[in-house]
Design a protein around this motif. Structure first.
Motif, PDB file in Angstrom:
ATOM      1  N   THR A 178       0.864  -1.192   0.000  1.00 60.99           N
ATOM      2  CA  THR A 178       0.000   0.000   0.000  1.00 60.99           C
ATOM      3  C   THR A 178       0.898   1.238   0.000  1.00 60.99           C
ATOM      4  O   THR A 178       1.963   1.246   0.635  1.00 60.99           O
ATOM      5  CB  THR A 178      -0.916   0.039   1.231  1.00 60.99           C
ATOM      6  N   ALA A 179       0.445   2.231  -0.711  1.00 64.59           N
ATOM      7  CA  ALA A 179       1.282   3.415  -0.930  1.00 64.59           C
ATOM      8  C   ALA A 179       1.688   4.078   0.377  1.00 64.59           C
ATOM      9  O   ALA A 179       2.815   4.580   0.513  1.00 64.59           O
ATOM     10  CB  ALA A 179       0.507   4.406  -1.807  1.00 64.59           C
ATOM     11  N   SER A 180       0.842   4.029   1.353  1.00 62.13           N
ATOM     12  CA  SER A 180       1.148   4.698   2.616  1.00 62.13           C
ATOM     13  C   SER A 180       2.268   4.010   3.391  1.00 62.13           C
ATOM     14  O   SER A 180       2.777   4.543   4.377  1.00 62.13           O
ATOM     15  CB  SER A 180      -0.108   4.761   3.487  1.00 62.13           C
ATOM     16  N   ASP A 181       2.651   2.810   2.962  1.00 60.80           N
ATOM     17  CA  ASP A 181       3.714   2.077   3.661  1.00 60.80           C
ATOM     18  C   ASP A 181       5.096   2.368   3.050  1.00 60.80           C
ATOM     19  O   ASP A 181       6.052   1.638   3.312  1.00 60.80           O
ATOM     20  CB  ASP A 181       3.439   0.573   3.593  1.00 60.80           C
ATOM     21  N   GLY A 182       5.192   3.372   2.243  1.00 58.55           N
ATOM     22  CA  GLY A 182       6.421   3.643   1.506  1.00 58.55           C
ATOM     23  C   GLY A 182       7.662   3.764   2.366  1.00 58.55           C
ATOM     24  O   GLY A 182       8.761   3.383   1.951  1.00 58.55           O
ATOM     25  N   GLN A 183       7.538   4.292   3.561  1.00 62.46           N
ATOM     26  CA  GLN A 183       8.704   4.482   4.434  1.00 62.46           C
ATOM     27  C   GLN A 183       9.016   3.249   5.279  1.00 62.46           C
ATOM     28  O   GLN A 183      10.020   3.222   5.983  1.00 62.46           O
ATOM     29  CB  GLN A 183       8.442   5.661   5.391  1.00 62.46           C
ATOM     30  N   ALA A 184       8.155   2.261   5.206  1.00 65.58           N
ATOM     31  CA  ALA A 184       8.295   1.125   6.116  1.00 65.58           C
ATOM     32  C   ALA A 184       9.568   0.328   5.864  1.00 65.58           C
ATOM     33  O   ALA A 184      10.080  -0.341   6.755  1.00 65.58           O
ATOM     34  CB  ALA A 184       7.079   0.210   5.991  1.00 65.58           C
TER      35      ALA A 184
END
Lengths: 305, 369
Positions: free
Chosen positions: A35-41
């Motif tokens: 998911t795009a919001s997990d980019g920094q994970a």
């Protein structure tokens, strides 16, 4: 050094990040958030490149990694298909795709049977394999889950224990009998009959209130028995009213053990200890368990797989 | 108003097994053993054991049951014979107007259980089938479930493994050796108290011990078993192999109130557990679950040169025997039913027989009530 790519949610990155310093002969090199919001994970994995999509990973960044770990929902089958097409060894959920079809591809695919790598289960299996317990006679599993730990589908709930039973007995059951009442969909109980009189009795309840889960496995053989039981592994907390039980943790050893086995199998150019046929067998037994529940009949297997 | 000072006069109708049952009766202040009796045509070993028990208590042993009943002004009888004679002796006692306590298993035949239920009802006497429902941990399980702490009961499971040996292990009979005779093996086992199946008819572990866990389930779920599916095996002991009876079994249970459950039972060998065996109750409800170890409370005792077969954990505060007898005294005083009466015992026996049949056929079997 084997370079690993992870395709998954932030939660997976965090879990694998927590064990990254334990890994031998491998390092994380790439991350694809689902998911795009997990980019920094991906930062949890150390210095990795983050690809915007699996498409980019398998085409533009294909030379940046050697093997892929896929931690995705069962519906995301295309991810695994891409890994197979790219010729990269993959560690992935057995329910991720049409696993039988992938078994035809000339790519190492290790089904993620993390439950086998729990230290308690490993200890039980070692004693069984060493002949200490004699021929397995009866496997008993109780698995009770709170809502947050309950998989969505019945198949996902059943598969781990169906696999454990087949693994312990070294084959698929001859008979399957299931109790599942429509009025109580949070509970299923299945009874498996193996060759030579072997038997497994397993109940899975998903009705615990939010909080801890409970797991108990015991296996009784002809010359001994092993008990891997949360009840034995509880400490006590006193903080007013009745004492609370605190389970002694097995940590992240299961995830670390499974990942290391994947890496070692690649490194040593051998088969992993969990094979595609294991996953296929567990899936087939799971289907029989569900079939018995829906038909209210004993399912009998003609040939032992 | 019942006379709570009344002491009930008790005849021991055969005492050939481990004698915990008549000992428990004798230990309660409301009961007094006054005679041991049995049929004259019993074999010598039966008479020897009866006589030994009578001598221990300083009471007479009569080889004539009718005479003992006629001469000793009895209130009740305690039956601790071979399993196949349990019901017949109990029926004869009931027909003589005596209340009865009988050891488990109720019988080797369901028809005998039915005959006993009828005799108890017809003679308006009380009957208690020996059980373990008053063990401290079982009482705790009952209290938790009845309190509503785990919500509506959905499923209940009992693991009931006795880690005792039963003679030579499976596979040890040499070519040309005769099969092990069931009764001879049971007579030998008397020395270490593992002769729960004493009698001529061979019984599997389900038949010998199944009453205990099934009585837990019946009490805790407050329901009878409606249908079973069972898997049985002869996995440990040569005597079970030679006599075609199980020493390991698993039974799926469907109860008549919609609850489901299971029983796993076995005589799993002394090497399988440090104590008497893993015995647990798991109950899961709509709001939670409970896991109970039947052995608790217990204390651990370890010491140098400890005999290897001595249990390292010792059960304490076990008042099961006393509470069973107290419960029976209450039944006699007030006319209420004891914790496991003839009908309850019969229904449990029916579950056991259905499970044995299911183990043979590989199909679910309805329990007849």
């Amino acid at each position: 050094m084997i370079r690993l790519a992870l395709i998954g949610q932030a939660k997976a990155a965090k879990s694998y990040g927590a064990i990254r310093t334990r890994l031998h002969r491998a390092v994380w090199a790439a991350f694809v958030p689902l998911t795009a919001s997990d980019g920094q994970a991906g930062q949890a994995l150390g210095q990795v490149t983050t690809a915007p999509s699996t498409e980019v990973l398998f085409t533009e960044q294909a030379n940046d990694f050697d093997a892929v770990v896929i931690d995705a929902d069962p519906g995301q089958a295309a991810v695994l298909a891409k890994a197979a097409a790219a010729g990269k060894p993959a560690l992935a959920s057995p329910l991720l795709a049409d696993i039988a079809a992938l078994g035809q591809a000339d790519t190492m695919l290790m089904p993620a049977h993390t439950w086998r790598f729990l230290p308690s289960i490993q200890a039980v299996k070692r004693s069984l394999d060493a002949g200490k317990l004699g021929a397995p006679g009866l496997l008993r599993i109780h698995r009770w889950l709170p809502p947050e730990a309950t998989p969505e589908s019945l198949t996902e709930r059943i598969l781990p224990d169906a696999d454990l039973a087949c693994w312990m007995f070294g084959g698929a059951p001859e008979k399957v009998w299931t109790l599942l009442t429509p009025s109580n969909p949070d509970y299923i109980q299945f009874h498996l009959g193996f060759a030579n009189g072997g038997m497994a009795m397993i109940d899975i309840a998903c009705s615990l209130p939010a909080g801890g889960d409970y797991f108990s496995l015991s296996i009784t053989g002809g010359t001994g028995a092993a008990y891997a039981d949360d009840h034995h592994n509880m400490n006590l907390l006193y903080a007013g009213d009745q004492p609370n039980a605190l389970r002694a943790s097995q940590g992240h050893t299961d995830l670390a053990g499974q990942l290391q086995e994947f890496v070692d199998a690649i490194h040593e150019q051998r088969q992993a200890t969990v094979l595609l046929k294991d996953a296929m067998r567990a899936i087939a037994v799971t289907e029989q368990i569900i079939e018995s529940a829906s038909s209210n009949h004993v399912i009998e297997q003609k040939e032992n797989s | 108003m019942a006379d709570l000072r009344k002491k009930f006069r008790v005849a021991v109708l055969s005492v050939v097994k481990h004698d915990y049952l008549p000992h428990a009766v004798a230990a309660h202040p409301r009961f007094e053993l006054v005679v041991v009796t049995d049929d004259a045509d019993q074999p010598d070993w039966v008479h020897e054991r009866n006589q030994r028990f009578a001598d221990e208590f300083g009471i007479s042993y009569l080889r004539d049951i009718a005479k003992a009943i006629a001469e000793y002004e009895l209130d009740m009888a305690v039956v601790s014979s071979e399993a196949e004679r349990h019901c017949d002796l109990a029926v004869r006692a009931a027909d003589a107007g005596l209340h009865v306590i009988a050891d488990k298993p109720m019988s080797t035949r369901l028809s005998e259980c039915d005959r006993l239920v009828e005799a108890v009802q017809r003679n308006n006497v009380k009957f208690l089938l020996w059980n373990r429902n008053f063990l401290p941990a079982v009482i705790q399980a009952k209290e938790v479930i009845q309190s509503g702490a785990i919500g509506e009961l959905h499923a209940i499971h009992v693991d009931f493994y006795f880690s005792k040996d039963a003679g030579p292990p499976k596979g040890t009979r040499q070519l040309g050796d005769p099969p092990i005779n069931w009764l001879e093996r049971q007579l030998k086992a008397h020395a270490d108290g593992s002769d729960g199946g004493v009698g001529i008819e061979a019984m599997g572990e389900l038949q010998i011990e199944g009453i205990y866990p099934l009585a837990y389930i019946r009490m805790l779920a407050n329901a009878n078993v409606r249908r079973v599916f069972a898997r049985t095996a002869r996995h440990f002991h040569q005597v079970n192999v030679d006599n075609h009876v199980d020493d390991l079994a698993s039974v799926s249970l469907e109860l008549d109130n919609g609850t489901v459950g299971s029983l796993c039972i076995g005589r799993t060998g002394a090497a399988s557990h440090p104590d008497i065996g893993e015995i647990k109750i798991h109950a899961i409800g709509s709001k939670g679950g409970i896991v109970i170890t039947e052995a608790r409370p217990e204390v651990s005792i370890h010491y140098r040169d400890q005999p290897p077969l001595e249990f390292k954990n010792e059960r304490i505060a076990n008042e099961n025997d006393f509470l069973l007898m107290d419960d029976f005294a209450r039944a006699l005083d007030t006319g209420c039913e004891p914790i496991l009466n003839a009908k309850g015992g019969r229904d449990i026996a029916a579950t056991v027989f259905a499970a044995v049949e299911s183990g043979k056929t590989g199909q679910p079997v309805e329990v007849t009530h």
